[in-house]
Design a protein around this motif. Sequence first.
Motif: not given
Length: 340
Positions: A196-207
Amino acid sequence: MGVTIKDVAKKTGLSITTVSLVLNKKDNRISERTRQLIESAAQELNYTPNPTAVSLVTKKTRIIGLILPENGYYHFSTLLRSVESACRNADYYLMVSIARPGAEDALLQIENFIKKKVDGLIFDPSCLPIDSPGYLEALSRVNIPVVSLGCVGQRLLANSIAPSHQQGGFLAVTHLLELGHRKIGCITGPAVYDSSLSFWRGYRDAMEEYDLSVDPLLLFQGPYGVETGHTGFRKLIDHGITAIVTASDLIACGVWHEATQKGLTIPDDLSIVGYGDSFPTSYFNGELTSITMHFDRIARKAVNLIRKWDECNGPLPPETIFPSLISRKSSAPPQTVPAI
């Protein structure tokens, strides 16, 4: 009584020991010509190896254990099919166990598989909290190959073959950003799990790559299930979002259903990106944009590692499998922000 090794030995005129070494696939220095003679005779006699006898000779059971978490991940059905197919192709039997949330039950399942003398273990650590020191200690004592399909204690162990959930989240959000979306909601699983945290980090990185601020109000976390999609949609839609990325296709099911119940049209009013490209995609008539984790490739590599374990000189470095985005009709450029 069926054909035995003695019958094959009698037909070839060779010793029982020589025939046994070849038919039980035991390491030996027997010539290729003799090997072909034995295999041809066995085929003519319709000889079928006795699994118990083979395991006594080779010290191998030809069984691989697979431990999956007990949760709402529909994509585990895809993983299960992939591992079963890889085992079948490599002449292994597959034994499956379901671990309840928490490290204790997962440790118990590992112990049970070791008692059954499986040749190797494949497990997905999604049922484990991020802080699982006892689990790491137990794995260090296991004397059979163990292939992890994710992080344990926020790190990839040796012999891991795992999808990059961070890259998956990044691909999902980048796809929507490229379409023109800027207010993108994110629904993930519980924060106690590394996936879950990794998926969120991917969201953050793209933004951040698009120089956009990350609004915590656009993040919703919950169990991996349809209801999380329902609840998450209701929480996020009031913040002017035009798209939602989800950490599982099952959550996407809930988002899609709740959105259409509110009178929204997908993707005109709301774009949705799922995760896993799993069974629930059929619910959307093949229209859900999703991230595939290439479970077939992961399964083949995991089974092959176990099969060739005796040839390895110690543990192998972890390998990351990068996911891909499959664009379908559920994502499109944003229209007007819906009024609910």
